[in-house]
Scaffold this motif. Structure first.
Motif, PDB file in Angstrom:
ATOM      1  N   HIS A  98     -58.836   0.008  26.762  1.00 36.65           N
ATOM      2  CA  HIS A  98     -57.389   0.537  26.682  1.00 36.65           C
ATOM      3  C   HIS A  98     -56.375  -0.644  27.106  1.00 36.65           C
ATOM      4  CE1 HIS A  98     -60.201   3.629  28.531  1.00 36.65           C
ATOM      5  NE2 HIS A  98     -59.347   4.355  27.993  1.00 36.65           N
ATOM      6  N   ARG A  99     -55.286  -0.316  26.901  1.00 39.88           N
ATOM      7  CA  ARG A  99     -54.066  -1.293  27.074  1.00 39.88           C
ATOM      8  C   ARG A  99     -54.305  -1.860  28.488  1.00 39.88           C
ATOM      9  NH1 ARG A  99     -48.719   1.475  29.688  1.00 39.88           N
ATOM     10  NH2 ARG A  99     -49.815   2.584  31.078  1.00 39.88           N
ATOM     11  N   ILE A 100     -53.663  -2.859  28.935  1.00 39.46           N
ATOM     12  CA  ILE A 100     -53.639  -3.623  29.953  1.00 39.46           C
ATOM     13  C   ILE A 100     -52.192  -3.164  30.759  1.00 39.46           C
ATOM     14  CG2 ILE A 100     -53.929  -5.753  31.297  1.00 39.46           C
ATOM     15  CD1 ILE A 100     -55.536  -6.672  29.194  1.00 39.46           C
ATOM     16  N   ALA A 101     -52.512  -2.665  31.975  1.00 37.79           N
ATOM     17  CA  ALA A 101     -51.185  -2.429  32.898  1.00 37.79           C
ATOM     18  C   ALA A 101     -51.423  -2.289  34.255  1.00 37.79           C
ATOM     19  CB  ALA A 101     -50.459  -1.076  32.272  1.00 37.79           C
TER      20      ALA A 101
END
Lengths: 308, 308
Positions: A98-101
């Motif tokens: 997934h995206r990183i946040a």
């Protein structure tokens, strides 16, 4: 306290459960005292996969620090999707797609994210990199994860790398993915027996973009009328959730796994702008999202862009 | 606009320059239009490595978006260490060996971090994973990066994996790492000709922990008196920088590369608590940090813990 807990996200889907079991197995083979656990109930789809390949569901935990100082995250990185006391343990590794946040560490770590459709595809590489053979039943679980995340190889998140992994795992698992896969998806897509509370929480994730807090829940369906017949009650329930959780948006996505479209119901202050971000105008809080099946690839980026 | 820019952090060290050149080369071999660039001046140590192995320094940029929409970060991930307009480009990949902080994307990406001593050690694996051979001069650069980050294999950041990579790269590069390495470190450790402004900015990084903003600069020295003779002026300069940049702490670390100790000068509101976090009491804003040579492994985690 040398034990390392391995887990996927809250409201675990098949990839989160299968990848926790799989990666804990791989770590054990290379001498790590790893245990797979889960952060929520197992879905019927996942239960079907576990039973087919002879696994028990991992033990459920809510907090980690009381029993382990080190954890490995699979299939997620954002802290609001992770164990409640994630700040109190050291994240040793992350294996994710997934995206990183909302992720931060004070120490260097092993972080392996690839823009592929499924965590299991990355794990398939890691077995090779460590020269560990994948047992038949683990291969079946990994294949189940890829089928689940790709809606039987049809989602736009499904990449060439996922295809390659799925082919290799099919070979080891010895099942026909098209027959087994549809059975598994159908096991998870029978919504007739579910309460509305279950439907909106089975696979729900919370995201924050700037000051906008949104929850996006998705269910797979074979028969959309199982949900749409209860539309009025559903809207009421979502309105209540938005109010109680102080959300700016609840987006409930019902994905037709046969035709690969979705219906979205949007509630909250940002509902209208969310829908217009998809170039649709809601009628009764609802709109058809043509060809949209992937929260990660087709929904989250659009809303992130809209609210940033 | 299909070009992909590859760069390390601001105030680039040898790993940041070498890894940008190396990874751009690898990406080119697999069909990507990649160009290595840099975000600051090349140090004398790095210049020595580049000249030894026949490379020009990459082109310097301050902003990326005007010439490329996609970038690859090597040897860093925190946005304050990256190109100024990092928010305006898509980060395609990160290859790094630091903690993760102040990093966020809206899309999935390839993120490869490992808790090793040098980015080049990870790149050495990526060459194998892509079945691309490492040319002799690239191997020399990669080896230089490992020697630089590990202070000739002596830093606590130096792992078994770095050792293995260094051995393989030594074989390809055909140099004696102990002879070449000491020459390279010495080329960067002659501080007698440097202005104080140069010394404090050569390898400076900014970190934020909660509300504490700190800048930590490090220089390698063979002869500490090159700096300590100018201590009074130095303190004045640091005090000025702290005031202008509104820092809570400036920690200036002079590392003795022969004996593997450091002297730290701390200025700012958090100077005293920073020093006590290392169990030393500053005298004239200064203290000896016995056995401490690694900002990443021995300094940042201590201060992160102290200020969190």
């Amino acid at each position: 306290m040398n034990k390392v807990l391995v887990f996927g996200h809250k409201n675990p889907d098949t990839d989160s459960i299968a990848s926790a079991i799989t990666y804990a197995y791989l770590k054990q083979q290379i001498g790590v005292d790893a245990e797979a656990v889960r952060l929520g109930s197992v879905s019927e789809e996942t239960a079907f996969a576990l039973e087919t390949f002879g696994f028990e569901a991992p033990r459920q935990i809510d907090r980690a620090a009381s029993e382990a100082s080190k954890v490995i995250l699979v299939d997620h990185n954002e802290k609001q999707q992770s164990v409640d006391d994630i700040e109190d343990v050291q994240v040793l590794e992350v294996i994710d797609h997934h995206r990183i946040a909302n992720f931060q560490t004070s120490d260097p770590l092993y972080y392996r994210a690839e823009p592929v459709g499924c965590t299991a595809t990355i794990l398939n590489k890691l077995f090779k990199e460590h020269s560990v053979a994948i047992p038949k039943n683990i291969a079946g679980l990994m294949l189940s994860a890829i089928i689940s995340d790709s809606l039987l190889f049809k989602s736009p998140t499904f990449t060439e790398e996922d295809r390659k992994a799925a082919d290799e795992l099919t070979e080891i698992a010895g099942v026909d993915p098209n027959v087994y896969g549809l059975d598994m998806l159908k096991a998870g897509a029978d919504l007739s027996s579910k309460t509305l509370e279950e439907l909106i929480s089975l696979d729900a994730k919370t995201f924050e973009v700037n000051d906008v807090t949104m929850e996006i829940a998705q269910v797979n369906a074979v028969d959309l009328s199982d949900v749409l017949n209860r539309k009025e009650e559903l809207t009421e329930l979502l309105t209540n959730v938005v109010s109680v959780k102080k959300l700016d948006l609840f987006l409930f996505v019902i994905t037709d796994i046969i035709n690969n479209d979705s219906i979205a119901i949007a509630i909250g202050e940002k509902a209208f702008s969310a829908m217009t971000a998809f170039n649709v105008v809601p009628a009764n809080d609802m709109a058809i999202l043509n060809g949209i099946v992937s929260r990660k690839k087709q929904i989250v980026p659009v809303l992130t862009e809209a609210f940033k």
